[in-house]
Motif scaffolding. Structure first.
Motif, short mmCIF file in Angstrom:
data_model
loop_
_atom_site.label_atom_id
_atom_site.label_comp_id
_atom_site.label_asym_id
_atom_site.label_seq_id
_atom_site.Cartn_x
_atom_site.Cartn_y
_atom_site.Cartn_z
N ASN A 14 0.82 -1.21 0.00
CA ASN A 14 0.00 0.00 0.00
C ASN A 14 0.86 1.27 0.00
O ASN A 14 0.75 2.11 0.88
CB ASN A 14 -0.95 0.01 1.20
N ILE A 15 1.70 1.37 -0.99
CA ILE A 15 2.61 2.51 -1.06
C ILE A 15 1.91 3.69 -1.74
O ILE A 15 1.46 3.58 -2.88
CB ILE A 15 3.88 2.15 -1.85
N GLU A 16 1.82 4.80 -1.03
CA GLU A 16 1.23 6.02 -1.58
C GLU A 16 2.24 7.15 -1.45
O GLU A 16 2.75 7.41 -0.36
CB GLU A 16 -0.06 6.37 -0.84
N SER A 215 1.59 17.43 -10.70
CA SER A 215 2.81 16.87 -10.14
C SER A 215 3.81 16.53 -11.25
O SER A 215 3.47 16.47 -12.43
CB SER A 215 2.50 15.62 -9.31
N ASP A 216 5.05 16.31 -10.83
CA ASP A 216 6.17 16.26 -11.76
C ASP A 216 6.40 14.86 -12.33
O ASP A 216 6.77 13.93 -11.62
CB ASP A 216 7.43 16.73 -11.02
N TRP A 217 6.21 14.72 -13.64
CA TRP A 217 6.40 13.41 -14.28
C TRP A 217 7.86 12.97 -14.28
O TRP A 217 8.16 11.78 -14.20
CB TRP A 217 5.87 13.45 -15.72
N SER A 218 8.78 13.92 -14.36
CA SER A 218 10.20 13.54 -14.30
C SER A 218 10.50 12.84 -12.98
O SER A 218 11.23 11.84 -12.94
CB SER A 218 11.09 14.79 -14.43
N SER A 219 9.93 13.35 -11.89
CA SER A 219 10.11 12.73 -10.57
C SER A 219 9.44 11.36 -10.51
O SER A 219 9.93 10.45 -9.82
CB SER A 219 9.56 13.64 -9.48
N ALA A 220 8.34 11.21 -11.22
CA ALA A 220 7.65 9.91 -11.24
C ALA A 220 8.48 8.84 -11.92
O ALA A 220 8.33 7.64 -11.64
CB ALA A 220 6.30 10.05 -11.95
N ALA A 239 1.17 4.05 -5.72
CA ALA A 239 0.20 5.08 -6.12
C ALA A 239 0.88 6.44 -6.02
O ALA A 239 1.47 6.79 -4.98
CB ALA A 239 -1.03 5.03 -5.23
N LEU A 240 0.81 7.21 -7.10
CA LEU A 240 1.42 8.53 -7.16
C LEU A 240 0.35 9.58 -7.45
O LEU A 240 -0.51 9.38 -8.30
CB LEU A 240 2.47 8.59 -8.27
N SER A 241 0.42 10.70 -6.76
CA SER A 241 -0.54 11.80 -7.02
C SER A 241 0.25 13.10 -7.14
O SER A 241 1.36 13.22 -6.62
CB SER A 241 -1.55 11.88 -5.88
N SER A 242 -0.26 14.07 -7.83
CA SER A 242 -1.50 14.21 -8.59
C SER A 242 -1.13 14.34 -10.06
O SER A 242 -0.44 15.29 -10.44
CB SER A 242 -2.24 15.46 -8.17
N PHE A 243 -1.61 13.43 -10.88
CA PHE A 243 -1.24 13.38 -12.28
C PHE A 243 -2.46 13.35 -13.19
O PHE A 243 -3.51 12.82 -12.81
CB PHE A 243 -0.36 12.15 -12.55
N ASN A 271 -9.48 11.25 -8.53
CA ASN A 271 -8.55 11.92 -7.61
C ASN A 271 -7.17 12.15 -8.23
O ASN A 271 -6.22 12.44 -7.53
CB ASN A 271 -8.43 11.14 -6.30
N ARG A 272 -7.07 12.01 -9.53
CA ARG A 272 -5.84 12.29 -10.28
C ARG A 272 -4.65 11.51 -9.73
O ARG A 272 -3.56 12.04 -9.58
CB ARG A 272 -5.56 13.80 -10.28
N THR A 273 -4.89 10.25 -9.45
CA THR A 273 -3.83 9.37 -8.97
C THR A 273 -3.49 8.36 -10.06
O THR A 273 -4.37 7.89 -10.78
CB THR A 273 -4.28 8.62 -7.70
N ILE A 274 -2.21 8.02 -10.19
CA ILE A 274 -1.82 6.92 -11.06
C ILE A 274 -1.28 5.79 -10.20
O ILE A 274 -0.61 6.00 -9.20
CB ILE A 274 -0.76 7.34 -12.12
N SER A 275 -1.63 4.56 -10.59
CA SER A 275 -1.14 3.37 -9.90
C SER A 275 -0.22 2.60 -10.83
O SER A 275 -0.58 2.30 -11.97
CB SER A 275 -2.31 2.47 -9.48
N LEU A 276 0.98 2.30 -10.36
CA LEU A 276 1.98 1.58 -11.14
C LEU A 276 2.10 0.16 -10.61
O LEU A 276 2.21 -0.07 -9.41
CB LEU A 276 3.35 2.25 -11.02
N SER A 277 2.06 -0.80 -11.53
CA SER A 277 2.21 -2.20 -11.13
C SER A 277 2.95 -2.97 -12.22
O SER A 277 3.04 -2.52 -13.36
CB SER A 277 0.84 -2.85 -10.87
N LYS A 278 3.46 -4.13 -11.84
CA LYS A 278 4.24 -4.95 -12.77
C LYS A 278 3.31 -5.73 -13.69
O LYS A 278 2.34 -6.34 -13.23
CB LYS A 278 5.12 -5.92 -11.96
N LYS A 279 3.60 -5.70 -14.99
CA LYS A 279 2.84 -6.49 -15.96
C LYS A 279 3.52 -7.84 -16.17
O LYS A 279 4.74 -7.95 -16.09
CB LYS A 279 2.79 -5.77 -17.31
N ASN A 280 2.72 -8.82 -16.46
CA ASN A 280 3.24 -10.14 -16.84
C ASN A 280 3.43 -10.13 -18.36
O ASN A 280 2.54 -10.48 -19.12
CB ASN A 280 2.29 -11.25 -16.41
N THR A 281 4.61 -9.66 -18.78
CA THR A 281 4.84 -9.50 -20.21
C THR A 281 6.30 -9.83 -20.53
O THR A 281 7.17 -9.74 -19.67
CB THR A 281 4.52 -8.05 -20.65
N GLU A 282 6.54 -10.20 -21.77
CA GLU A 282 7.90 -10.50 -22.20
C GLU A 282 8.61 -9.21 -22.58
O GLU A 282 8.07 -8.39 -23.33
CB GLU A 282 7.87 -11.46 -23.40
#
Length: 417
Positions: A14-16, A215-220, A239-243, A271-282
């Motif tokens: 639950n990282i915010e 919020s700053d995409w470079s920092s993201a 979860a990163l805000s506000s994007f 709420n202008r939040t983006i959630s980043l997660s790992k995809k199961n992809t090659e």
């Protein structure tokens, strides 16, 4: 200060993380606010660069020292030149005095500006006597730094007849020019950009308005790298805000770039939040990108590819030679320590595929904030020490606290050993 990084309790659950406003947007809006005090700004960047710019704008006579802040140097050069009555000596760190500004100064002088070099021709420090600039047309080389162009665009409303800017050569970092134009339009200033020509209207007054900085995409980008390097971790999200999905920032290209590197981005529009997660992809064997519109992502992407064991060829990087350090050479030096095979030239980087990462390496930052932050996620693959870790305050003062929230083991030492 040293940052000693180890993969200990990663990942946390639950990282915010709240990232402050875009440095690029904040600095542009501060120049506009200085001209039009009816503008109020929310979610301003907490970066050193933005604080330096704020302080500089409080002065109209005397010495303004921007330290390492390149954006502040360029924007304030144009602002003070067009500020009637200003008498400023504009200076910076030793590295800042090695970063060219002649193209912008020449453009301003062609408009009637009074600017003198106090040491070396084409380099700070500068003596600026501000005056009302009566001319309304200027030509400028477009293939070195878009900040020169944005600096002119931002002061154009101060000029009695506005300003027409003719761009010569291939334009660098077009998204940053478009960002500047969008911000001008957002406060009611008319402008256009087409066929290598920019026109900005003169404005005397702006109605009271409030703007919220995204919020700053470079920092993201550093958290995208962290997720990409995290391995197959189920239910791990940051979860990163506000994007915004409709961002003005060119570095929002992260979403597409890192999708190919195994990172899924989900936008929560409410709420202008983006959630980043790992995809199961090659993963691809190689990543080939033209980063001429997003050069600030180069260091992060190169380190991510090295950590993933894939090759990459990054082009469009000519502006990295005149940043806080020569970023291409710095990347080559530090990645080679880790075992990489890498070639760089004046505008590109070619990293070969590698399956080995050397351990317990100390990374030098060269007084460059992005070197420290780009290498930090690699601690998920190998133990690292990063020298002069405090340099992150230039753009992201809370970086180490936020990295620690993810579960990466971190020890900050306030002395050299």
């Amino acid at each position: 200060m040293k940052a000693i990084l180890k993969r200990e309790n990663f990942p946390s659950k639950n990282i915010e993380i709240n990232i402050s406003g875009s440095k690029s947007e904040s600095n542009r809006m501060l120049i506009l606010q200085a001209q039009f005090p009816s503008i109020s700004i929310e979610n301003l960047s907490e970066s050193d660069d933005t604080k330096v710019l704020q302080e500089g704008l409080k002065t109209t006579k005397g010495i303004v020292d921007v330290h390492h802040a390149g954006t502040a140097m360029r924007f304030l050069t144009a602002y003070f030149a067009a500020k009637d009555g200003a008498e400023i000596i504009l200076t910076g760190s030793q590295r800042m005095q090695e970063r060219p500004i002649g193209i912008l100064v020449d453009a301003l002088k062609s408009l009637g500006a009074e600017i003198e070099y106090l040491k070396n021709e084409d380099f700070p420090p500068l003596k600026i006597i501000g005056k009302s600039l009566q001319k309304s047309e200027v030509k400028i080389e477009a293939n070195v730094s878009s900040q020169y162009i944005s600096a002119l665009m931002l002061v154009a409303p101060m000029l009695p007849k506005g300003l027409k800017i003719s761009l010569e050569g291939k334009t660098t970092s077009i998204p940053y020019i478009e960002m500047t134009l969008s911000l001008l339009k957002s406060i009611g200033i008319k402008g256009s950009f087409s066929n290598n020509e920019i026109s900005i209207a003169s404005v005397e007054k702006i109605e009271k308005t409030s703007l919220v900085i995204e919020s700053d995409w470079s920092s993201a980008s550093y958290f995208y790298s962290l997720v990409a390097l995290s391995g197959e971790k189920k239910n791990f999200e940051i979860a990163l805000s506000s994007f915004s999905k409709d961002s003005l920032q060119g570095d929002a290209a992260l979403v597409q770039i890192y999708d190919s590197l195994g990172v899924r981005t989900v936008f929560d529009a409410s709420n202008r939040t983006i959630s980043l997660s790992k995809k199961n992809t090659e993963l691809p064997d190689s990543l080939i990108l033209d980063l001429s519109n997003t050069p600030d992502l180069a260091q992060t992407i190169a380190v991510t590819c090295f950590g993933l064991g894939i090759s990459c060829k990054l082009t469009g990087l000519h502006t990295l030679k005149i940043k806080e350090t020569d970023r291409l050479l710095a990347l080559k030096n530090e990645l080679e320590k880790l075992g990489a095979t890498i070639q760089v030239d004046e505008s590109s980087l070619n990293l070969e595929k590698s399956s080995k990462i050397n351990s317990n390496i100390t990374i030098e930052t060269y007084q460059d904030h992005r070197m420290a932050m780009a290498f930090a996620p690699l601690s998920l693959k190998t133990n690292l020490t990063i020298n002069n870790a405090e340099v992150v305050s230039k753009s992201y003062p809370n970086f180490w606290n936020d990295i620690q929230k993810t579960g990466v083991g971190l020890e900050l030492m306030n002395f050299d050993v």
